[in-house]
Design a protein around this motif. Structure first.
Motif, PDB file in Angstrom:
ATOM      1  N   TYR A  69       0.841  -1.191   0.000  1.00  0.00           N
ATOM      2  CA  TYR A  69       0.000   0.000   0.000  1.00  0.00           C
ATOM      3  C   TYR A  69       0.878   1.243   0.000  1.00  0.00           C
ATOM      4  CZ  TYR A  69      -3.828  -3.153   1.226  1.00  0.00           C
ATOM      5  OH  TYR A  69      -4.745  -4.169   1.225  1.00  0.00           O
ATOM      6  N   PHE A  70       0.480   2.224  -0.778  1.00  0.00           N
ATOM      7  CA  PHE A  70       1.153   3.519  -0.815  1.00  0.00           C
ATOM      8  C   PHE A  70       0.232   4.552  -0.177  1.00  0.00           C
ATOM      9  CE2 PHE A  70       4.112   2.961  -4.757  1.00  0.00           C
ATOM     10  CZ  PHE A  70       4.848   2.026  -4.043  1.00  0.00           C
ATOM     11  N   MET A  71       0.690   5.169   0.924  1.00  0.00           N
ATOM     12  CA  MET A  71      -0.041   6.258   1.547  1.00  0.00           C
ATOM     13  C   MET A  71       0.486   7.557   0.953  1.00  0.00           C
ATOM     14  SD  MET A  71      -2.127   4.705   3.524  1.00  0.00           S
ATOM     15  CE  MET A  71      -2.782   6.162   4.320  1.00  0.00           C
ATOM     16  N   LEU A  72      -0.367   8.249   0.188  1.00  0.00           N
ATOM     17  CA  LEU A  72       0.048   9.467  -0.490  1.00  0.00           C
ATOM     18  C   LEU A  72      -0.454  10.726   0.196  1.00  0.00           C
ATOM     19  CD1 LEU A  72      -0.520   8.405  -4.214  1.00  0.00           C
ATOM     20  CD2 LEU A  72       1.564   8.244  -2.853  1.00  0.00           C
ATOM     21  N   GLY A  73      -1.034  10.592   1.376  1.00  0.00           N
ATOM     22  CA  GLY A  73      -1.548  11.755   2.092  1.00  0.00           C
ATOM     23  C   GLY A  73      -2.997  12.009   1.754  1.00  0.00           C
ATOM     24  N   PHE A  74      -3.285  12.235   0.482  1.00  0.00           N
ATOM     25  CA  PHE A  74      -4.655  12.510   0.053  1.00  0.00           C
ATOM     26  C   PHE A  74      -5.403  11.246  -0.330  1.00  0.00           C
ATOM     27  CE2 PHE A  74      -1.499  13.473  -3.197  1.00  0.00           C
ATOM     28  CZ  PHE A  74      -1.826  12.576  -4.195  1.00  0.00           C
ATOM     29  N   CYS A  75      -4.705  10.108  -0.418  1.00  0.00           N
ATOM     30  CA  CYS A  75      -5.383   8.851  -0.714  1.00  0.00           C
ATOM     31  C   CYS A  75      -4.461   7.685  -0.384  1.00  0.00           C
ATOM     32  CB  CYS A  75      -5.838   8.769  -2.171  1.00  0.00           C
ATOM     33  SG  CYS A  75      -4.487   8.560  -3.355  1.00  0.00           S
ATOM     34  N   LYS A  76      -5.040   6.501  -0.401  1.00  0.00           N
ATOM     35  CA  LYS A  76      -4.295   5.275  -0.159  1.00  0.00           C
ATOM     36  C   LYS A  76      -4.441   4.388  -1.391  1.00  0.00           C
ATOM     37  CE  LYS A  76      -4.169   1.292   3.027  1.00  0.00           C
ATOM     38  NZ  LYS A  76      -4.807   0.686   4.216  1.00  0.00           N
ATOM     39  N   LEU A  77      -3.289   3.931  -1.933  1.00  0.00           N
ATOM     40  CA  LEU A  77      -3.297   3.091  -3.117  1.00  0.00           C
ATOM     41  C   LEU A  77      -2.945   1.653  -2.757  1.00  0.00           C
ATOM     42  CD1 LEU A  77      -1.402   5.230  -5.808  1.00  0.00           C
ATOM     43  CD2 LEU A  77      -3.857   5.029  -5.458  1.00  0.00           C
ATOM     44  N   SER A  78      -3.637   0.727  -3.388  1.00  0.00           N
ATOM     45  CA  SER A  78      -3.291  -0.679  -3.288  1.00  0.00           C
ATOM     46  C   SER A  78      -2.503  -1.069  -4.523  1.00  0.00           C
ATOM     47  CB  SER A  78      -4.565  -1.527  -3.182  1.00  0.00           C
ATOM     48  OG  SER A  78      -4.264  -2.907  -3.363  1.00  0.00           O
ATOM     49  N   ILE A  79      -1.303  -1.646  -4.332  1.00  0.00           N
ATOM     50  CA  ILE A  79      -0.457  -2.094  -5.431  1.00  0.00           C
ATOM     51  C   ILE A  79      -0.405  -3.619  -5.400  1.00  0.00           C
ATOM     52  CG2 ILE A  79       1.794  -1.883  -6.549  1.00  0.00           C
ATOM     53  CD1 ILE A  79       0.454   0.811  -6.139  1.00  0.00           C
ATOM     54  N   ILE A  80      -0.862  -4.243  -6.460  1.00  0.00           N
ATOM     55  CA  ILE A  80      -0.847  -5.700  -6.545  1.00  0.00           C
ATOM     56  C   ILE A  80      -0.088  -6.102  -7.795  1.00  0.00           C
ATOM     57  CG2 ILE A  80      -2.227  -7.808  -6.752  1.00  0.00           C
ATOM     58  CD1 ILE A  80      -4.501  -6.357  -5.361  1.00  0.00           C
ATOM     59  N   ILE A  81       0.875  -6.993  -7.640  1.00  0.00           N
ATOM     60  CA  ILE A  81       1.619  -7.534  -8.768  1.00  0.00           C
ATOM     61  C   ILE A  81       1.390  -9.031  -8.835  1.00  0.00           C
ATOM     62  CG2 ILE A  81       3.880  -7.838  -9.848  1.00  0.00           C
ATOM     63  CD1 ILE A  81       4.822  -5.336  -8.524  1.00  0.00           C
ATOM     64  N   ALA A  82       0.829  -9.490  -9.938  1.00  0.00           N
ATOM     65  CA  ALA A  82       0.595 -10.920 -10.163  1.00  0.00           C
ATOM     66  C   ALA A  82       1.761 -11.486 -10.947  1.00  0.00           C
ATOM     67  CB  ALA A  82      -0.714 -11.132 -10.913  1.00  0.00           C
ATOM     68  N   TRP A  83       2.387 -12.529 -10.426  1.00  0.00           N
ATOM     69  CA  TRP A  83       3.553 -13.141 -11.065  1.00  0.00           C
ATOM     70  C   TRP A  83       3.143 -14.411 -11.786  1.00  0.00           C
ATOM     71  CZ3 TRP A  83       7.548  -9.894 -10.550  1.00  0.00           C
ATOM     72  CH2 TRP A  83       7.585  -9.040  -9.432  1.00  0.00           C
ATOM     73  N   SER A  84       3.798 -14.666 -12.925  1.00  0.00           N
ATOM     74  CA  SER A  84       3.453 -15.856 -13.677  1.00  0.00           C
ATOM     75  C   SER A  84       4.642 -16.279 -14.547  1.00  0.00           C
ATOM     76  CB  SER A  84       2.236 -15.609 -14.563  1.00  0.00           C
ATOM     77  OG  SER A  84       1.954 -16.736 -15.370  1.00  0.00           O
TER      78      SER A  84
END
Length: 223
Positions: free
Chosen positions: A205-220
């Motif tokens: 998760y990235f906390m940017l102050g004005f919002c929170k982002l979810s980062i998901i990387i799918a590996w294959s």
């Protein structure tokens, strides 16, 4: 994400892949003039299934404007899967320039071209960007890509899970730089290192102050 969520056969291993960094128009001929309103496709074909794997795909009604030779990179919103380099890769280009007036029959060709990239010449320096120029009677285009050894496919998903989604995302490599669209335009930078795996997903998760982002990387892995 072909093998992200299922058991991988033991004979599946990381393989050679091709990573594109940019596709750019560096010279125009044949009466073309800047700015260019470009539409069409840039795609690859590899030994995985021989289908088009689009790097750039834009229809006539939603063309991209290239303002000048200094601002002439196509927006690469794909490929839809990793480009396998077990065998030579075919790069296909079919681009046209939309006229300011008139029907599609009056549009001009920017590039109708195809070339084959044989990666054997770049095994000495894998991972380093390679610049290749391809010329036709209408234009010269620059392709920047790299040969990656023992690679796995990474599919990146970014979603806003808290806060305002009204911001401009500038870059996403292994870092995010963004500004609050309704704020003082001050950039917030977050960086995360993800260790590659053969299957499954990595999340942060990235906390940017004005919002929170979810980062998901799918590996294959790819066969």
């Amino acid at each position: 994400m072909r093998n992200t969520d299922r058991p991988v056969p033991p004979y599946y291993l990381p393989i050679s892949m091709m990573q594109f960094f940019s596709v750019k128009v560096i010279e125009i001929m044949g009466g073309l003039q800047w700015p260019l309103h470009v539409y069409g496709i840039v795609a690859t074909r590899d030994s995985q299934d021989n289908k088009r794997n689009f790097l750039f795909r834009c229809d006539r009604e939603h063309c991209q404007t290239l303002a000048s030779p200094q601002d002439s990179c196509l927006r690469l919103t794909r490929p839809s899967r990793a480009i396998v380099m077990v065998n030579p890769v075919v790069v296909e280009v079919d681009l046209k320039v939309k006229g300011s007036r008139g029907p599609p029959s009056e549009d001009k060709v920017l590039s109708e071209h195809a070339f084959v990239h044989n990666h054997t010449g770049h095994r000495i320096k894998p991972g380093f960007p390679h610049r290749q120029l391809e010329s036709t009677e209408d234009s010269t285009m620059e392709f920047v890509f790299a040969h990656l050894q023992s690679a796995v496919e990474a599919t990146i998903t970014v979603g806003v899970v808290e806060g305002s989604p009204d911001f401009r995302a500038r870059k996403l490599i292994l870092r995010m730089e963004a500004t609050d669209h309704g704020g003082d335009d001050t950039a917030v930078v977050k960086e995360e290192i993800f260790c590659a795996t053969k299957t499954s997903r990595s999340q942060s998760y990235f906390m940017l102050g004005f919002c929170k982002l979810s980062i998901i990387i799918a590996w294959s892995l790819l066969p």
